[in-house]
Design a protein around this motif. Sequence first.
Motif, PDB file in Angstrom:
ATOM      1  N   GLY A  55      49.015  26.255  36.327  1.00 42.31           N
ATOM      2  CA  GLY A  55      49.613  24.953  36.060  1.00 42.31           C
ATOM      3  C   GLY A  55      50.994  24.766  36.650  1.00 42.31           C
ATOM      4  O   GLY A  55      51.550  23.668  36.600  1.00 42.31           O
ATOM      5  N   HIS A  56      51.565  25.819  37.241  1.00 39.52           N
ATOM      6  CA  HIS A  56      52.908  25.751  37.815  1.00 39.52           C
ATOM      7  C   HIS A  56      52.886  25.758  39.342  1.00 39.52           C
ATOM      8  O   HIS A  56      53.919  25.939  39.977  1.00 39.52           O
ATOM      9  CB  HIS A  56      53.762  26.916  37.311  1.00 39.52           C
ATOM     10  CG  HIS A  56      53.842  26.959  35.812  1.00 39.52           C
ATOM     11  ND1 HIS A  56      54.612  26.075  35.080  1.00 39.52           N
ATOM     12  CD2 HIS A  56      53.224  27.761  34.917  1.00 39.52           C
ATOM     13  CE1 HIS A  56      54.464  26.341  33.793  1.00 39.52           C
ATOM     14  NE2 HIS A  56      53.622  27.359  33.661  1.00 39.52           N
ATOM     15  N   GLY A  57      51.695  25.591  39.929  1.00 41.40           N
ATOM     16  CA  GLY A  57      51.577  25.550  41.384  1.00 41.40           C
ATOM     17  C   GLY A  57      51.503  26.906  42.063  1.00 41.40           C
ATOM     18  O   GLY A  57      51.447  26.984  43.285  1.00 41.40           O
ATOM     19  N   ARG A  58      51.517  27.983  41.287  1.00 42.09           N
ATOM     20  CA  ARG A  58      51.394  29.311  41.886  1.00 42.09           C
ATOM     21  C   ARG A  58      49.940  29.561  42.258  1.00 42.09           C
ATOM     22  O   ARG A  58      49.032  29.274  41.480  1.00 42.09           O
ATOM     23  CB  ARG A  58      51.885  30.388  40.932  1.00 42.09           C
ATOM     24  CG  ARG A  58      53.383  30.314  40.702  1.00 42.09           C
ATOM     25  CD  ARG A  58      53.827  31.358  39.731  1.00 42.09           C
ATOM     26  NE  ARG A  58      53.295  30.985  38.409  1.00 42.09           N
ATOM     27  CZ  ARG A  58      53.802  31.378  37.257  1.00 42.09           C
ATOM     28  NH1 ARG A  58      54.834  32.189  37.241  1.00 42.09           N
ATOM     29  NH2 ARG A  58      53.280  30.982  36.120  1.00 42.09           N
ATOM     30  N   LYS A  59      49.713  30.092  43.453  1.00 39.89           N
ATOM     31  CA  LYS A  59      48.365  30.354  43.944  1.00 39.89           C
ATOM     32  C   LYS A  59      48.074  31.840  43.918  1.00 39.89           C
ATOM     33  O   LYS A  59      48.949  32.663  44.149  1.00 39.89           O
ATOM     34  CB  LYS A  59      48.212  29.817  45.367  1.00 39.89           C
ATOM     35  CG  LYS A  59      48.351  28.319  45.439  1.00 39.89           C
ATOM     36  CD  LYS A  59      48.198  27.836  46.866  1.00 39.89           C
ATOM     37  CE  LYS A  59      48.329  26.331  46.929  1.00 39.89           C
ATOM     38  NZ  LYS A  59      48.154  25.834  48.295  1.00 39.89           N
ATOM     39  N   PHE A  60      46.823  32.167  43.658  1.00 39.71           N
ATOM     40  CA  PHE A  60      46.374  33.551  43.666  1.00 39.71           C
ATOM     41  C   PHE A  60      44.881  33.563  43.925  1.00 39.71           C
ATOM     42  O   PHE A  60      44.245  32.515  44.006  1.00 39.71           O
ATOM     43  CB  PHE A  60      46.743  34.282  42.361  1.00 39.71           C
ATOM     44  CG  PHE A  60      46.267  33.586  41.113  1.00 39.71           C
ATOM     45  CD1 PHE A  60      45.105  33.986  40.495  1.00 39.71           C
ATOM     46  CD2 PHE A  60      46.992  32.530  40.556  1.00 39.71           C
ATOM     47  CE1 PHE A  60      44.661  33.357  39.341  1.00 39.71           C
ATOM     48  CE2 PHE A  60      46.565  31.904  39.406  1.00 39.71           C
ATOM     49  CZ  PHE A  60      45.397  32.306  38.795  1.00 39.71           C
ATOM     50  N   VAL A  61      44.309  34.755  44.114  1.00 44.34           N
ATOM     51  CA  VAL A  61      42.873  34.872  44.353  1.00 44.34           C
ATOM     52  C   VAL A  61      42.240  35.782  43.315  1.00 44.34           C
ATOM     53  O   VAL A  61      42.881  36.687  42.773  1.00 44.34           O
ATOM     54  CB  VAL A  61      42.533  35.407  45.766  1.00 44.34           C
ATOM     55  CG1 VAL A  61      42.995  34.455  46.847  1.00 44.34           C
ATOM     56  CG2 VAL A  61      43.073  36.788  45.985  1.00 44.34           C
ATOM     57  N   LEU A  62      40.982  35.511  43.053  1.00 41.28           N
ATOM     58  CA  LEU A  62      40.132  36.381  42.248  1.00 41.28           C
ATOM     59  C   LEU A  62      39.089  36.922  43.208  1.00 41.28           C
ATOM     60  O   LEU A  62      38.458  36.158  43.939  1.00 41.28           O
ATOM     61  CB  LEU A  62      39.465  35.585  41.127  1.00 41.28           C
ATOM     62  CG  LEU A  62      38.401  36.319  40.322  1.00 41.28           C
ATOM     63  CD1 LEU A  62      39.037  37.448  39.514  1.00 41.28           C
ATOM     64  CD2 LEU A  62      37.677  35.344  39.417  1.00 41.28           C
ATOM     65  N   SER A  63      38.936  38.236  43.242  1.00 36.93           N
ATOM     66  CA  SER A  63      38.017  38.860  44.183  1.00 36.93           C
ATOM     67  C   SER A  63      37.124  39.849  43.449  1.00 36.93           C
ATOM     68  O   SER A  63      37.583  40.573  42.574  1.00 36.93           O
ATOM     69  CB  SER A  63      38.822  39.590  45.271  1.00 36.93           C
ATOM     70  OG  SER A  63      37.964  40.224  46.181  1.00 36.93           O
ATOM     71  N   ALA A  64      35.854  39.855  43.820  1.00 35.64           N
ATOM     72  CA  ALA A  64      34.901  40.810  43.247  1.00 35.64           C
ATOM     73  C   ALA A  64      33.938  41.238  44.338  1.00 35.64           C
ATOM     74  O   ALA A  64      33.641  40.477  45.261  1.00 35.64           O
ATOM     75  CB  ALA A  64      34.142  40.186  42.087  1.00 35.64           C
ATOM     76  N   SER A  65      33.447  42.458  44.234  1.00 36.44           N
ATOM     77  CA  SER A  65      32.469  42.946  45.206  1.00 36.44           C
ATOM     78  C   SER A  65      31.424  43.806  44.509  1.00 36.44           C
ATOM     79  O   SER A  65      31.674  44.387  43.458  1.00 36.44           O
ATOM     80  CB  SER A  65      33.157  43.741  46.315  1.00 36.44           C
ATOM     81  OG  SER A  65      33.818  44.864  45.789  1.00 36.44           O
ATOM     82  N   VAL A  66      30.240  43.846  45.132  1.00 36.77           N
ATOM     83  CA  VAL A  66      29.117  44.634  44.621  1.00 36.77           C
ATOM     84  C   VAL A  66      28.499  45.373  45.804  1.00 36.77           C
ATOM     85  O   VAL A  66      28.160  44.747  46.818  1.00 36.77           O
ATOM     86  CB  VAL A  66      28.050  43.726  43.969  1.00 36.77           C
ATOM     87  CG1 VAL A  66      26.853  44.549  43.521  1.00 36.77           C
ATOM     88  CG2 VAL A  66      28.638  42.950  42.816  1.00 36.77           C
ATOM     89  N   ARG A  67      28.388  46.677  45.687  1.00 31.60           N
ATOM     90  CA  ARG A  67      27.758  47.458  46.754  1.00 31.60           C
ATOM     91  C   ARG A  67      26.287  47.082  46.841  1.00 31.60           C
ATOM     92  O   ARG A  67      25.592  47.007  45.832  1.00 31.60           O
ATOM     93  CB  ARG A  67      27.909  48.948  46.484  1.00 31.60           C
ATOM     94  CG  ARG A  67      27.382  49.786  47.643  1.00 31.60           C
ATOM     95  CD  ARG A  67      27.711  51.223  47.517  1.00 31.60           C
ATOM     96  NE  ARG A  67      29.133  51.382  47.810  1.00 31.60           N
ATOM     97  CZ  ARG A  67      29.782  52.507  47.654  1.00 31.60           C
ATOM     98  NH1 ARG A  67      29.181  53.559  47.186  1.00 31.60           N
ATOM     99  NH2 ARG A  67      31.051  52.580  47.949  1.00 31.60           N
ATOM    100  N   THR A  68      25.815  46.834  48.060  1.00 35.22           N
ATOM    101  CA  THR A  68      24.445  46.377  48.248  1.00 35.22           C
ATOM    102  C   THR A  68      23.507  47.455  48.762  1.00 35.22           C
ATOM    103  O   THR A  68      22.299  47.302  48.687  1.00 35.22           O
ATOM    104  CB  THR A  68      24.392  45.180  49.213  1.00 35.22           C
ATOM    105  OG1 THR A  68      25.019  45.552  50.441  1.00 35.22           O
ATOM    106  CG2 THR A  68      25.087  43.978  48.607  1.00 35.22           C
ATOM    107  N   ARG A  69      24.068  48.522  49.289  1.00 37.39           N
ATOM    108  CA  ARG A  69      23.258  49.647  49.774  1.00 37.39           C
ATOM    109  C   ARG A  69      23.962  50.939  49.398  1.00 37.39           C
ATOM    110  O   ARG A  69      25.180  50.977  49.294  1.00 37.39           O
ATOM    111  CB  ARG A  69      23.124  49.617  51.294  1.00 37.39           C
ATOM    112  CG  ARG A  69      22.371  48.439  51.794  1.00 37.39           C
ATOM    113  CD  ARG A  69      22.137  48.603  53.268  1.00 37.39           C
ATOM    114  NE  ARG A  69      21.728  47.317  53.809  1.00 37.39           N
ATOM    115  CZ  ARG A  69      21.757  47.008  55.069  1.00 37.39           C
ATOM    116  NH1 ARG A  69      22.206  47.880  55.948  1.00 37.39           N
ATOM    117  NH2 ARG A  69      21.365  45.836  55.479  1.00 37.39           N
TER     118      ARG A  69
END
Length: 85
Positions: A55-69
């Motif tokens: 709500g204060h204009g700060r940007k960030f990312v959410l990242s997730a990964s799953v091994r497929t092999r």
Amino acid sequence: DDPDFEYGLWIKDAHREALQSQQPLIEDVNVTFRGAGEAARHVCYQRIIVPLSDGHGRKFVLSASVRTRPQAPPPEAAGSQPPSD
């Protein structure tokens, strides 16, 4: 367990791309990288990177990964090419 420098830059660029575009990135990743003082490792995974802001204009990312092999030996160790998608 730190990944190699080039792999780290590649990850940083993907996060930056998601922030700049304000669009989620969903990718199939097929990569070989080296940890500090380690042999090369080959991994295949799917990842999602979602740009968010508070709500204060700060940007960030959410990242997730799953091994497929299962982890495979790097091509130079196995004498073959990595799996392609």
